[in-house]
Design a protein around this motif. Structure first.
Motif, short mmCIF file in Angstrom:
data_model
loop_
_atom_site.label_atom_id
_atom_site.label_comp_id
_atom_site.label_asym_id
_atom_site.label_seq_id
_atom_site.Cartn_x
_atom_site.Cartn_y
_atom_site.Cartn_z
N GLN A 191 -18.89 23.85 -4.41
CA GLN A 191 -20.13 23.46 -6.13
C GLN A 191 -19.57 22.44 -5.88
O GLN A 191 -20.04 21.19 -6.64
N TYR A 192 -18.46 21.36 -5.87
CA TYR A 192 -18.31 20.51 -6.72
C TYR A 192 -18.86 19.57 -6.14
O TYR A 192 -19.14 18.74 -6.27
N LEU A 193 -18.43 19.31 -4.54
CA LEU A 193 -18.83 18.41 -3.91
C LEU A 193 -20.79 17.64 -3.72
O LEU A 193 -20.99 17.04 -4.09
N ALA A 194 -20.38 19.24 -3.95
CA ALA A 194 -22.15 19.45 -3.52
C ALA A 194 -22.81 18.98 -5.42
O ALA A 194 -23.62 17.57 -5.00
N GLU A 195 -22.51 19.24 -6.28
CA GLU A 195 -22.91 18.33 -7.48
C GLU A 195 -22.39 17.05 -7.30
O GLU A 195 -23.54 16.01 -8.32
N LYS A 196 -21.42 16.34 -7.06
CA LYS A 196 -20.75 15.18 -7.30
C LYS A 196 -22.44 14.38 -6.15
O LYS A 196 -22.83 13.16 -6.90
N THR A 197 -21.94 14.94 -5.25
CA THR A 197 -22.76 14.01 -4.32
C THR A 197 -24.95 14.01 -4.59
O THR A 197 -25.41 13.64 -3.88
N SER A 215 -29.73 22.77 -4.28
CA SER A 215 -30.69 22.36 -5.03
C SER A 215 -31.37 22.05 -5.82
O SER A 215 -30.23 23.07 -6.48
N PRO A 216 -31.70 21.02 -7.04
CA PRO A 216 -31.19 20.99 -8.32
C PRO A 216 -32.36 21.82 -9.06
O PRO A 216 -32.17 22.64 -10.08
N GLU A 217 -33.53 22.33 -7.60
CA GLU A 217 -34.33 22.84 -8.45
C GLU A 217 -34.31 25.23 -8.59
O GLU A 217 -33.38 25.46 -7.84
N LEU A 218 -34.40 25.48 -10.09
CA LEU A 218 -33.31 26.78 -10.20
C LEU A 218 -33.59 28.03 -9.53
O LEU A 218 -32.09 28.79 -9.20
N ARG A 219 -34.42 28.16 -8.88
CA ARG A 219 -34.59 28.77 -8.13
C ARG A 219 -33.48 28.89 -6.95
O ARG A 219 -32.58 29.97 -6.23
N GLU A 220 -34.15 27.31 -5.90
CA GLU A 220 -33.60 28.21 -4.93
C GLU A 220 -32.01 27.89 -5.13
O GLU A 220 -31.27 28.13 -4.26
N ARG A 221 -31.35 26.85 -6.24
CA ARG A 221 -29.97 26.66 -6.86
C ARG A 221 -29.23 27.63 -7.41
O ARG A 221 -27.93 28.38 -6.47
N LEU A 248 -16.63 19.86 7.51
CA LEU A 248 -18.46 20.26 7.71
C LEU A 248 -19.09 19.46 6.37
O LEU A 248 -20.35 19.02 6.31
N PHE A 249 -18.73 19.56 5.37
CA PHE A 249 -19.85 19.37 4.01
C PHE A 249 -19.38 17.71 4.04
O PHE A 249 -20.16 16.87 3.21
N LEU A 250 -17.79 17.45 3.96
CA LEU A 250 -17.63 15.78 4.62
C LEU A 250 -18.82 15.38 5.43
O LEU A 250 -19.00 14.01 4.82
#
Length: 208
Positions: free
Chosen positions: A77-83, A88-94, A17-19
């Motif tokens: 989490q790895y793939l989300a950070e890679k792409t 989200s980079p926003e603290l609360r949503e992340r 799904l992520f890919l």
């Protein structure tokens, strides 16, 4: 290029799904668990817990040697950070996204997995276990329903890795003896995710 070691299970679907959503190029390697391929030394080298999914990233962001990742939550989490997608980079949503991702991998998935096992695979019926895991499944669906009554997606208004992790388990609700009519917010969310083109492509892999 990402190598995805896969079987068409809820945890395997999470990564496809992520890919598909992210558009990352990947190669699919099916692991036949009924034939014991998950115990082969070459697979254990990348997934020491002898379970799918696992990935090998041949182009990690640090420019170094290929890196392998096992465990579905860690992979997402790895793939989300890679792409830079679906986390989200926003603290609360992340933080909220990672809370619900952890809820899925630590509770929702394992408890529903036990529900599956005792309802469909145990050699002998175990009434206590069947009832115990059914009640816990219902409790967890109620938790998810309350969250989705407040938001379009699990961690807010944006589709995230929390949704990607949870959806493949909800798809199997009938095998868990769950009627989604009792959880209308979950049912509506499930339909939204099901309608996404990437969801349809990922699930088509299981039929290929």
């Amino acid at each position: 290029m990402i190598d995805l070691y896969y079987a068409p299970t809820p945890n395997g679907h999470k990564i496809s799904l992520f890919l598909e959503e992210s558009g990352l190029p990947y190669r699919l390697y099916r692991i036949d668990m009924s034939a014991g391929e998950q115990f082969r030394p070459e697979f254990l080298a990348i997934s020491p817990n002898n379970k799918i999914p696992a990935i090998v990233d041949h182009q990690p962001v640090d420019g170094g040697a290929p890196i392998s990742v096992f465990e579905s939550g860690a992979i997402l989490q790895y793939l989300a950070e890679k792409t830079g997608k679906f986390l989200s980079p926003e603290l609360r949503e992340r933080t909220l996204t990672l809370e619900w991702l952890t809820w899925q991998v630590a509770g929702f998935g394992p408890m529903l997995g036990q529900n599956h096992h005792f309802n469909h695979f145990a050699p002998q019926p175990v009434p206590y276990a069947i009832e115990r895991f059914l009640q816990e499944t219902r409790r967890l669906y109620a938790v998810l329903n309350r969250q989705l009554e407040k938001n379009a997606y699990i961690a807010g208004e944006n589709y995230s890795i929390a949704d990607i992790a949870t959806y493949p388990w909800v798809v199997a609700h009938e095998r868990q003896r769950i009627d989604l009519a009792e959880y209308p917010a979950v049912r509506n969310w499930c339909e939204r995710v099901k309608s996404r083109p990437a969801t349809q492509k990922a699930y088509a892999l299981a039929q290929a």
